[in-house]
Design an enzyme around this catalytic site. Structure first.
Site, PDB file in Angstrom:
ATOM      1  N   LYS A  97       0.826  -1.206   0.000  1.00 42.52           N
ATOM      2  CA  LYS A  97       0.000   0.000   0.000  1.00 42.52           C
ATOM      3  C   LYS A  97       0.863   1.260   0.000  1.00 42.52           C
ATOM      4  O   LYS A  97       0.650   2.174  -0.795  1.00 42.52           O
ATOM      5  CB  LYS A  97      -0.923  -0.008   1.228  1.00 42.52           C
ATOM      6  CG  LYS A  97      -1.884   1.158   1.252  1.00 42.52           C
ATOM      7  CD  LYS A  97      -2.802   1.084   2.455  1.00 42.52           C
ATOM      8  CE  LYS A  97      -3.895   0.059   2.198  1.00 42.52           C
ATOM      9  NZ  LYS A  97      -4.663  -0.274   3.382  1.00 42.52           N
ATOM     10  N   GLY A 106      -7.869  -7.789   5.256  1.00 39.11           N
ATOM     11  CA  GLY A 106      -8.641  -7.884   6.484  1.00 39.11           C
ATOM     12  C   GLY A 106      -7.909  -8.552   7.634  1.00 39.11           C
ATOM     13  O   GLY A 106      -8.482  -8.759   8.694  1.00 39.11           O
ATOM     14  N   HIS A 126      -5.648 -38.810   2.468  1.00 41.23           N
ATOM     15  CA  HIS A 126      -5.497 -39.857   1.459  1.00 41.23           C
ATOM     16  C   HIS A 126      -6.340 -39.543   0.224  1.00 41.23           C
ATOM     17  O   HIS A 126      -5.867 -39.568  -0.902  1.00 41.23           O
ATOM     18  CB  HIS A 126      -5.907 -41.208   2.054  1.00 41.23           C
ATOM     19  CG  HIS A 126      -5.858 -42.327   1.066  1.00 41.23           C
ATOM     20  ND1 HIS A 126      -6.940 -42.699   0.300  1.00 41.23           N
ATOM     21  CD2 HIS A 126      -4.845 -43.130   0.696  1.00 41.23           C
ATOM     22  CE1 HIS A 126      -6.587 -43.690  -0.495  1.00 41.23           C
ATOM     23  NE2 HIS A 126      -5.322 -43.979  -0.271  1.00 41.23           N
ATOM     24  N   ARG A 146      -3.424  -1.125  -6.575  1.00 41.59           N
ATOM     25  CA  ARG A 146      -2.462  -2.231  -6.677  1.00 41.59           C
ATOM     26  C   ARG A 146      -2.816  -3.050  -7.908  1.00 41.59           C
ATOM     27  O   ARG A 146      -3.926  -2.928  -8.444  1.00 41.59           O
ATOM     28  CB  ARG A 146      -2.500  -3.099  -5.432  1.00 41.59           C
ATOM     29  CG  ARG A 146      -3.805  -3.794  -5.282  1.00 41.59           C
ATOM     30  CD  ARG A 146      -3.921  -4.600  -4.030  1.00 41.59           C
ATOM     31  NE  ARG A 146      -5.327  -4.929  -3.918  1.00 41.59           N
ATOM     32  CZ  ARG A 146      -5.937  -5.264  -2.820  1.00 41.59           C
ATOM     33  NH1 ARG A 146      -5.275  -5.297  -1.690  1.00 41.59           N
ATOM     34  NH2 ARG A 146      -7.205  -5.566  -2.818  1.00 41.59           N
ATOM     35  N   CYS A 175      11.437 -38.189 -13.874  1.00 40.69           N
ATOM     36  CA  CYS A 175      10.167 -38.832 -14.212  1.00 40.69           C
ATOM     37  C   CYS A 175       9.296 -39.067 -12.986  1.00 40.69           C
ATOM     38  O   CYS A 175       8.243 -39.668 -13.084  1.00 40.69           O
ATOM     39  CB  CYS A 175      10.392 -40.135 -14.957  1.00 40.69           C
ATOM     40  SG  CYS A 175      11.212 -41.385 -13.966  1.00 40.69           S
ATOM     41  N   SER A 216      17.544 -40.912 -15.202  1.00 42.19           N
ATOM     42  CA  SER A 216      16.202 -40.349 -15.039  1.00 42.19           C
ATOM     43  C   SER A 216      15.922 -40.346 -13.540  1.00 42.19           C
ATOM     44  O   SER A 216      15.932 -41.400 -12.900  1.00 42.19           O
ATOM     45  CB  SER A 216      15.177 -41.202 -15.781  1.00 42.19           C
ATOM     46  OG  SER A 216      13.889 -40.693 -15.541  1.00 42.19           O
ATOM     47  N   ARG A 232      -2.995   2.968   8.801  1.00 42.97           N
ATOM     48  CA  ARG A 232      -3.365   1.774   8.029  1.00 42.97           C
ATOM     49  C   ARG A 232      -2.201   0.812   7.912  1.00 42.97           C
ATOM     50  O   ARG A 232      -1.088   1.219   7.592  1.00 42.97           O
ATOM     51  CB  ARG A 232      -3.764   2.186   6.598  1.00 42.97           C
ATOM     52  CG  ARG A 232      -5.027   3.002   6.520  1.00 42.97           C
ATOM     53  CD  ARG A 232      -5.170   3.604   5.118  1.00 42.97           C
ATOM     54  NE  ARG A 232      -6.280   4.553   5.092  1.00 42.97           N
ATOM     55  CZ  ARG A 232      -7.516   4.232   4.718  1.00 42.97           C
ATOM     56  NH1 ARG A 232      -7.794   3.020   4.330  1.00 42.97           N
ATOM     57  NH2 ARG A 232      -8.457   5.150   4.740  1.00 42.97           N
ATOM     58  N   MET A 267      -4.993  -7.567   9.174  1.00 42.44           N
ATOM     59  CA  MET A 267      -4.329  -6.694  10.147  1.00 42.44           C
ATOM     60  C   MET A 267      -5.172  -5.447  10.373  1.00 42.44           C
ATOM     61  O   MET A 267      -6.211  -5.264   9.772  1.00 42.44           O
ATOM     62  CB  MET A 267      -2.933  -6.352   9.659  1.00 42.44           C
ATOM     63  CG  MET A 267      -2.010  -7.542   9.789  1.00 42.44           C
ATOM     64  SD  MET A 267      -0.379  -7.192   9.185  1.00 42.44           S
ATOM     65  CE  MET A 267      -0.710  -6.692   7.526  1.00 42.44           C
ATOM     66  N   TYR A 294      15.158 -32.711 -19.561  1.00 41.99           N
ATOM     67  CA  TYR A 294      13.704 -32.803 -19.744  1.00 41.99           C
ATOM     68  C   TYR A 294      13.007 -33.132 -18.436  1.00 41.99           C
ATOM     69  O   TYR A 294      13.638 -33.594 -17.483  1.00 41.99           O
ATOM     70  CB  TYR A 294      13.344 -33.863 -20.809  1.00 41.99           C
ATOM     71  CG  TYR A 294      13.630 -35.286 -20.414  1.00 41.99           C
ATOM     72  CD1 TYR A 294      12.676 -36.039 -19.711  1.00 41.99           C
ATOM     73  CD2 TYR A 294      14.830 -35.892 -20.752  1.00 41.99           C
ATOM     74  CE1 TYR A 294      12.936 -37.350 -19.348  1.00 41.99           C
ATOM     75  CE2 TYR A 294      15.102 -37.202 -20.388  1.00 41.99           C
ATOM     76  CZ  TYR A 294      14.151 -37.926 -19.678  1.00 41.99           C
ATOM     77  OH  TYR A 294      14.404 -39.218 -19.298  1.00 41.99           O
TER      78      TYR A 294
END
Ligand code: PEP
Ligand code: MG
Length: 915
Positions: free
Chosen positions: A21, A99, A450, A334, A867, A799, A90, A101, A887
């Site tokens: 801000k 909201g 899970h 912002r 992989c 890999s 502020r 602080m 890759y």
């Protein structure tokens, strides 16, 4: 050390020091926009306060100096009895924490200055209402008084007066309320409401510092992964008033629609109101366009300013403003948050407008946003009311009949029904049910339960932790908060993007982005696609939005492909998956797991091979498997013709191919008990018991299997070679790579390599074809990583199997921990995200980077890929780019996300390399 900065001193690039801000207020000030004057106390001061428990030396003097400057600029003194300057205090951290602080408005009002304010404003009511708000806000946030006490007093007063709204209270009512509020403050906090304006200011600043560490702020930061040690800045701003009558007001606005990206000005305006009234929803706001009618001059000025801001920030901005008696003031701006669709669309628009280039546009969208756009959605035009809401665990829109156990889910799915599996929580036994279902709904568990982890892994829509639903698996029903009962077979809908649950079937529309990525034209809108939503009736049609979003996605994907250095391959084990991956832009297969090819009907044959008593029995089994394997490989190599296909030799623990120990034991016991012993089952049981392992994941699997079960790996290599030879004979270009799993020592790899080379040479001779395939290894054990120098002597490629590497580095069982203690670890901040989801750069990542480096020292052209699951995770992809792997390989559906992120990652490393 300077702790306080005037708005005329800072800039938007100083968010670390001034908070978001403060930095943006300074930027707007230097752009010459009408920002009320003020100054910012830096995050540095806050950090010092939080570390020592007191304001740093010199801060009070600096505040005094800036306050004097502010007073002389405004021609008023803080809390002056005749014409008071009032200020707002502020909070404003580097990252927005809406909201979370504290903020205190109207600082400077006292028993004396309230009269002065009334006289200057010519409005007694306004002055006493402002004072009432100050005592209330100050009491609550600075002195820690329970806010309920004030709300209760206010409500009682309104009831006594027989009025509904604060606005209908008289000056006398407000004066009485101030007295009453001051009494509450004294009674609850043991101190008087301070009558010295500077004391008010200092206490408010301290309260903002301290609000950094409230519980809700800490929880928010953990969720949003904002570091705990940043601290907040504090902005002291001269008050301007939107509640001075009908020619005043306050509002919020966006320079483009943050939901759809549509160009134009969006916002809300509330006449005769102060800032907090807009968010509090006390009165209905007006659409911003109404302001044109109410105050054309201010409206036109606002539009000009918004255009200036967009041109300056080169992005969508959101703003807060106030009009005080016809004069417009900018209170905040912002770069605004936006939906995934709007992010792509706006990035595309800004390129078209010549405001940013494609590199910048690419940096402004993320793989997570793309992933959101790739799931089917509930038709936005359909009306819907949710019955409950839980955590959005895995995106998508799923509709189906509620099934309360796995067996039912599987049975119904097999007869062609769509099913939603509903459980309190899931466990590994539910896996089959989850595979068979469209979606999974649980009443317990969090984002790493899970259900959540498994569903995400397989791309199933999933909502977890819907605590409001009472799931009763025995009664095969659940009850909703308003008492409705859903029983087995009732249709429900779940939204994995929002966590909402609905009764009945909501209409689902496929993802237009996926269609486009596959190169399919999006379906034309159907004539009967129902009424358009209200928002659409005013704005553009959802079709226009969809088209523009799709074209922006395709454009940025093209650019990511130009930019990226890493290739993206797919993990795929069937021809169909291979084709799908290729259509989505995969340049080959980085991991073809062969274990699936030994399950189902073939499991019996594998069982014979494992349990064979003589070499002849074993060879018979292998001979039976060979043509089947050859057909598997032929299909995949053909689907990926011309591209590398990394085929991994058999990896999983042996027990996965053998009958279940408990089932067998029961069979044998029942046979004995009923007087008809099952000899075959008994023999099998003896073997299964012999091969049983306490820790199968650390047991007889991977290369160990290949070395101990004669002929098994040879069969696979032969099948690969024969498949390649037959494809070559047909004029195709198969490019298999042979990969050995779970190697820990170079000697293991050497033994398999000798066998494989000999086998390939045999097939070459038999078929008269020239065959040569790269042979390499997974690096998925710490010892392999630490001996990469030696292993690279025998490997043409590495890999990285980061799933097993994470399991073995941490000593975490990948099958168990996410459901057991991970939630506690996440809660305690031991890690912010599961290391199975996103690479643990400090530990596992370090092993990868050491192995990559040492491997290359031995063999310059060593090919390096990954992989494990991390190959499709955005943060991990950035890490792999930073250590220059060749890759990443991931499941087909994540290939587009990986392409996009690999492109973004290349931009970042390019930038830092050239610095
Ligand atoms: C790995 O361990 O990272 C890997 C890709 O192999 P799997 O998941 O099949 O063990
Ligand atoms: Mg592995």
């Amino acid at each position: 050390m300077q702790y306080v900065f005037d708005f005329t001193e800072g800039s938007k690039d100083q968010r670390d020091l001034l908070g978001g801000k403060g930095a943006n207020l300074a930027e707007m000030t230097s752009l010459g926009l009408p920002v009320p004057p003020g100054f910012t106390i830096s995050t540095e001061a806050c950090r010092s306060y939080l570390a020592t428990g007191r304001e740093p030396d010199g801060l009070a003097d600096e505040i005094e100096r800036h306050l004097s400057g502010l007073e002389s600029g405004m021609g008023k003194r803080l809390g002056d009895a005749t014409d008071p300057l009032l200020v707002s205090v502020r909070s404003g951290a580097k990252f927005s924490m809406p909201g979370m602080m504290d903020t205190v408005l109207n600082v400077g009002l006292t028993d004396l200055s309230v009269a002065g304010l009334a006289a200057v404003a010519g409005d007694q009511r306004f002055a006493w209402d402002s004072y009432r708000r100050l005592v209330q806000m100050f009491g609550k946030t600075v002195l820690g008084v329970d806010g309920e006490r004030f709300d209760h007093a206010l409500e009682t007063r309104k009831k006594d007066r027989g009025v509904d709204s604060d606005v209908d209270l008289t000056v006398d009512d407000l004066r009485d309320l101030v007295a009453e509020f001051k009494e509450i403050v004294r009674g609850e906090s043991g101190t008087n409401f301070p009558q010295d304006p500077r004391t008010q200011l200092d206490l408010a600043v301290r309260a903002v510092f301290e609000s950094w560490n409230t519980d809700r702020a800490r929880i928010y930061r953990r969720q949003e992964r904002i570091p705990d040690d940043l601290g907040t800045a504090v902005n002291i701003v001269a008050m301007v008033f939107g509640n001075l009558g009908p020619d005043s007001g306050t509002g919020v606005a966006f320079t483009r629609d943050p939901a759809t990206g549509e160009q134009g000005v969006y916002g809300d305006y509330l006449p005769n109101a102060q800032g907090e009234d807009v968010v509090a929803g006390i009165r209905n706001t007006l659409a911003l366009a109404e302001l044109e009618r109410l105050d054309k001059a201010s409206y036109d000025q606002l539009l000009d300013i918004m255009e200036t801001l967009e041109k300056h920030y080169l992005d969508l901005c959101d703003i807060e403003f106030t009009i005080e008696r016809g004069k417009l003031w900018m209170l905040q701006t912002r770069v605004g948050k936006r939906t995934a669709a709007a992010a792509f669309r706006i990035a595309g628009q800004l390129v078209d407008e010549g405001l940013i280039d494609e590199d910048e546009a690419l940096s402004r969208v993320t793989g997570a946003q793309l992933a959101q756009l790739m799931f089917p959605q509930f038709d936005p035009a359909a009306s819907r009311t949710s019955i409950a809401r839980g955590m959005a665990a895995s995106p998508g829109a799923a509709v189906g009949k509620a099934a309360f156990d796995s067996a039912t889910a599987v049975e119904w799915a097999q007869r062609g029904d769509d099913v939603i599996l509903v459980r309190r929580e899931t466990n590994p036994d539910d896996l089959r049910g989850m595979v068979a279902s469209r979606g999974v709904l649980t009443s317990r568990g969090g984002k790493t339960s899970h259900a959540a982890v498994v569903a995400r892994g397989m791309g199933r829509t999933c909502v977890v932790g819907v605590e409001a639903l009472r799931v009763d698996p025995r009664a095969r029903a659940f009850t909703t908060p308003d008492g409705a009962r859903v029983t087995e077979g009732d249709v429900i809908s779940i939204d994995g993007g929002t966590g909402e649950v609905f009764l009945g079937a909501l209409p689902v529309v496929p993802s237009a982005v996926v269609d486009a990525l596959y190169g399919r034209a999006a379906a034309p809108p159907s004539a009967s696609s129902g009424p358009e939503s209200e928002a659409e009736a005013e704005g553009e049609s959802s079709d226009v939005v969809r088209r523009e979003v799709v074209s922006a996605v395709l454009r940025l994907m093209r650019h990511a492909d130009v930019r990226r250095r890493m290739e993206v391959r797919a993990n795929a084990d069937t021809g169909e998956d291979a084709r799908r991956a290729r259509d989505l832009g995969a340049a080959g297969i980085g991991l073809c797991r062969t274990e699936h090819m030994f399950l189902g009907a073939r499991r019996k044959i594998v069982e014979h091979v494992i349990l064979a008593r003589t070499p002849e029995q074993r060879d018979a089994g292998l001979d039976e498997l060979r043509p089947l394997q050859r057909a598997d490989f032929t299909e995949i190599l053909e689907a990926m013709d011309g591209q590398p296909v990394t085929i991994r030799l058999l990896d999983p623990p042996l027990h996965e191919f053998l009958p279940d120990l408990t089932d067998l034991s029961v069979r044998v016991a029942v046979g004995e008990a009923t007087g008809s012993p099952d000899a075959e089952a008994a023999a099998l049981l003896a073997e299964v018991q012999r091969l049983h392992e306490q820790n199968p994941m650390l047991g007889m699997r991977g290369v160990r299997l290949g070395l101990v079960v004669p002929g098994l790996f040879e069969l696979q290599v032969r099948a690969i070679a024969e498949a390649a030879a037959s494809l070559l004979a047909r004029g195709l270009d198969p490019q298999p790579q042979i990969m050995v799993p779970l190697v820990a020592a170079v000697q293991e790899l050497e033994a398999i390599r000798d066998m494989a080379e000999a086998t390939v040479a045999e097939v070459a001779a038999e078929t008269g074809t020239a065959l040569r395939f790269p042979i390499g290894t997974m690096i998925e054990l710490p010892r392999a990583a630490m001996t990469a120098h030696a292993i690279a002597e025998a490997a043409e490629f590495f890999s990285f199997g980061t799933n097993d590497l994470t399991q073995t580095t941490w000593g975490f069982s990948r099958d168990d921990v996410e459901a057991t203690f991970f939630p506690a670890y996440l809660e305690r901040g031991i890690f912010g995200v599961s290391p199975f989801e996103s690479i643990d750069a400090d530990g596992v990542g370090r092993l990868v980077s050491i192995a990559a480096w040492e491997g290359k020292e031995t063999r310059q052209d060593l090919e390096l890929g990954v992989c494990g699951e991390h190959g499709g995770d955005p943060d991990s992809i950035h890490f792999f780019e930073s250590i220059k792997l060749d890759y990443v390989s991931c499941s087909p559906f994540r290939v587009p996300v990986a392409r996009l992120e690999a492109g973004r990652a290349a931009l970042v490393t390019e930038g830092s390399d050239s610095r």
